[in-house]
Design a protein around this motif. Sequence first.
Motif, short mmCIF file in Angstrom:
data_model
loop_
_atom_site.label_atom_id
_atom_site.label_comp_id
_atom_site.label_asym_id
_atom_site.label_seq_id
_atom_site.Cartn_x
_atom_site.Cartn_y
_atom_site.Cartn_z
N VAL A 310 0.84 -1.20 0.00
CA VAL A 310 0.00 0.00 0.00
C VAL A 310 0.87 1.25 0.00
O VAL A 310 0.64 2.21 -0.77
CB VAL A 310 -0.95 0.00 1.22
CG1 VAL A 310 -1.63 1.35 1.36
CG2 VAL A 310 -1.98 -1.11 1.06
N ASP A 311 1.91 1.27 0.86
CA ASP A 311 2.79 2.44 0.92
C ASP A 311 3.51 2.69 -0.40
O ASP A 311 3.56 3.82 -0.91
CB ASP A 311 3.82 2.27 2.05
CG ASP A 311 3.16 2.29 3.42
OD1 ASP A 311 2.04 2.83 3.53
OD2 ASP A 311 3.78 1.79 4.38
N GLU A 312 4.08 1.61 -0.95
CA GLU A 312 4.82 1.77 -2.20
C GLU A 312 3.89 2.13 -3.35
O GLU A 312 4.25 2.90 -4.25
CB GLU A 312 5.59 0.48 -2.52
CG GLU A 312 6.71 0.20 -1.54
CD GLU A 312 7.45 -1.08 -1.89
OE1 GLU A 312 7.03 -1.77 -2.85
OE2 GLU A 312 8.45 -1.40 -1.21
N LEU A 315 3.00 5.81 -3.16
CA LEU A 315 4.11 6.63 -3.62
C LEU A 315 4.24 6.57 -5.13
O LEU A 315 4.42 7.60 -5.80
CB LEU A 315 5.40 6.17 -2.94
CG LEU A 315 6.67 6.97 -3.28
CD1 LEU A 315 6.48 8.44 -2.93
CD2 LEU A 315 7.88 6.38 -2.56
N LEU A 316 4.11 5.36 -5.69
CA LEU A 316 4.22 5.22 -7.14
C LEU A 316 3.07 5.93 -7.86
O LEU A 316 3.28 6.60 -8.87
CB LEU A 316 4.23 3.73 -7.51
CG LEU A 316 4.30 3.41 -9.01
CD1 LEU A 316 5.56 3.99 -9.63
CD2 LEU A 316 4.23 1.89 -9.24
N SER A 317 1.87 5.77 -7.34
CA SER A 317 0.72 6.41 -7.99
C SER A 317 0.83 7.93 -7.94
O SER A 317 0.43 8.62 -8.88
CB SER A 317 -0.58 5.96 -7.32
OG SER A 317 -0.62 6.38 -5.97
N SER A 318 1.41 8.46 -6.86
CA SER A 318 1.59 9.92 -6.79
C SER A 318 2.58 10.39 -7.84
O SER A 318 2.46 11.49 -8.39
CB SER A 318 2.08 10.32 -5.40
OG SER A 318 3.39 9.85 -5.15
N LEU A 319 3.58 9.56 -8.14
CA LEU A 319 4.54 9.91 -9.19
C LEU A 319 3.91 9.81 -10.57
O LEU A 319 4.13 10.65 -11.44
CB LEU A 319 5.77 8.99 -9.13
CG LEU A 319 6.71 9.16 -7.95
CD1 LEU A 319 7.89 8.22 -8.10
CD2 LEU A 319 7.18 10.59 -7.82
N GLU A 320 3.13 8.77 -10.81
CA GLU A 320 2.56 8.54 -12.14
C GLU A 320 1.55 9.62 -12.52
O GLU A 320 1.33 9.85 -13.72
CB GLU A 320 1.90 7.16 -12.19
CG GLU A 320 2.90 6.03 -12.15
CD GLU A 320 2.23 4.67 -12.13
OE1 GLU A 320 2.85 3.70 -12.60
OE2 GLU A 320 1.07 4.58 -11.68
N THR A 321 0.97 10.26 -11.56
CA THR A 321 0.00 11.31 -11.89
C THR A 321 0.66 12.68 -12.01
O THR A 321 0.01 13.64 -12.38
CB THR A 321 -1.09 11.38 -10.81
OG1 THR A 321 -0.48 11.53 -9.52
CG2 THR A 321 -1.95 10.13 -10.84
N ARG A 322 1.95 12.74 -11.69
CA ARG A 322 2.67 14.02 -11.83
C ARG A 322 3.11 14.21 -13.28
O ARG A 322 3.40 13.26 -13.98
CB ARG A 322 3.92 14.05 -10.95
CG ARG A 322 3.66 14.19 -9.48
CD ARG A 322 4.99 14.48 -8.78
NE ARG A 322 4.94 14.21 -7.36
CZ ARG A 322 5.97 14.38 -6.54
NH1 ARG A 322 7.13 14.81 -7.01
NH2 ARG A 322 5.86 14.11 -5.25
N PHE A 446 8.91 2.35 -9.95
CA PHE A 446 9.16 3.60 -9.24
C PHE A 446 10.42 4.29 -9.79
O PHE A 446 10.42 5.50 -10.03
CB PHE A 446 9.32 3.32 -7.74
CG PHE A 446 9.69 4.51 -6.93
CD1 PHE A 446 8.72 5.38 -6.46
CD2 PHE A 446 11.02 4.79 -6.63
CE1 PHE A 446 9.06 6.49 -5.71
CE2 PHE A 446 11.36 5.88 -5.87
CZ PHE A 446 10.38 6.75 -5.41
N VAL A 447 11.48 3.52 -9.99
CA VAL A 447 12.72 4.09 -10.53
C VAL A 447 12.48 4.69 -11.91
O VAL A 447 12.98 5.78 -12.23
CB VAL A 447 13.83 3.01 -10.59
CG1 VAL A 447 15.08 3.57 -11.25
CG2 VAL A 447 14.16 2.50 -9.19
#
Length: 494
Positions: A310-312, A315-322, A446-447
């Motif tokens: 859930v944590d990862e 974090l990943l979803s917040s990056l993908e929407t940026r 993520f990377v």
Amino acid sequence: MTIRLGVILSSVLIIGLGFFLLARWVVEDLRPRYLEAVEESLVDSSNILAEVVAAQSTLENLNVEGLAEIFESAHRRHLSAQIYEHLKTDVNMHVYVTDHLGIVLYDSRNPSAVGQDYSKWRDVRLTLKGTYGARSSRADKEDPRSSTLYIASPIVIKNQRIGVLTVCKPVSSLNNFLTIATQKVIRVSAIAGFAVILLSLTVAFLLTHPIDAITRYARQVRDSRHAPSPRWILTREMRELFSAVEQMRDVLEGRKYAEKYIQTLTHEFKSPVSAIQGAAELLEEDMPPKQRQRFLRNIQTEAKRLARIVDELLLLSSLETRKTLDKTEVISVRSIISEVTEGKEPLLLAKKIQLQRVDNEEAAVKGDSFLLGQAISNLLQNAIDFSPMQASIDIKTEVSEDKIQIAIRDHGPGIPDYARVNIFKRFYSLPRPDSQRKSSGLGLPFVREVAQLHQGRIELKDAPNGGTIATLTLPRILKTSSKKKLAESEAQTL
């Protein structure tokens, strides 16, 4: 047919046809305009010469001897008159004089014509009638360039027409001027046509470049979530089109994103939830304390796995929407690698892994230090997980003029061929060699997202003699101090 080709062809055809018709009309209109100018000057010449003859004549005697002497002397002259691009070398105008009956008294070019009856010629006949007398005759009926202009004026003494003086001018000399003028018109038309083609190319580029940019943007969005926004969209219509595409993209991606994550979350949660549920059901039965502790540890392990996913995933979803980084700073690559390796020392010691670093040159990037640290940490974690006991891991930083490459090499089993196409997919993970357990499968995605947000890229490839090399490439910047030193050194050199 593309829009660009259509704009170019239509512009060239329409404007080119217009220039062609204009040039053709100008060329065809040049001859009569030149003839009009020549005729106007011949009218003056014939009237002046008629007055010269009249001054030397009487009503009873039309004297042409003085005129004959003038033209004989003029024809003996050798001229060298450079009239623009035409060199005139002789006098090619001649005259003839007839009496009141039209009988030739003098012909400067053809002495044998004396005594002939020219009253039938239009110039003599009309002039004797008191009207304007002029004609144009061709030596060769098929060749308009062989024409000669004949302009007549009456010889008047005491209001009586005692004869006619006709000035004759061959058009051959005029052809030189027409040829030069025609060449200039064609040359100017060709230059104008070339300018039209360049203008058409420019207009076509300005019209179609935004469309091409938006098309490339849409394709990049299809292949990668972080596509740079198109530049040079100048027109309001194209900006509105891009805005509509962007809005449509956000809506569609939002729907697909939610659907995809629901599916993947359901799939990934199913295994740990089933394990927790099974262990909880077994704990309701009587069992030895050691076995009960083992099931409790399984529940705790699976619960932690769910929390980590859930944590990862958040974090990943917040990056993908940026689309861009919220905040950026100048980051020392050497410092951030040092921070990551220090945090991994317990894991390195546990597996007795020797870490070797090569980063001789200081370099800096601009970005988010937390995200870059997490990305390098994930790559180093993978290298540790897939390295055997007492192995080594190499971290090498290569700096060029415009980029920095951080290469992390392990000496593990490498990437199987079947896994290469899926290695960057969410939740895809390979079993670790020592425990055969899989990770969350969110580290490499993520990377990749972090690299794209920093205008960089991540590559995985097999290393020589076994193992894997993960290379993170980032754009390099000059730190402020470095720029200042560079400017000072240049100033000292000057």
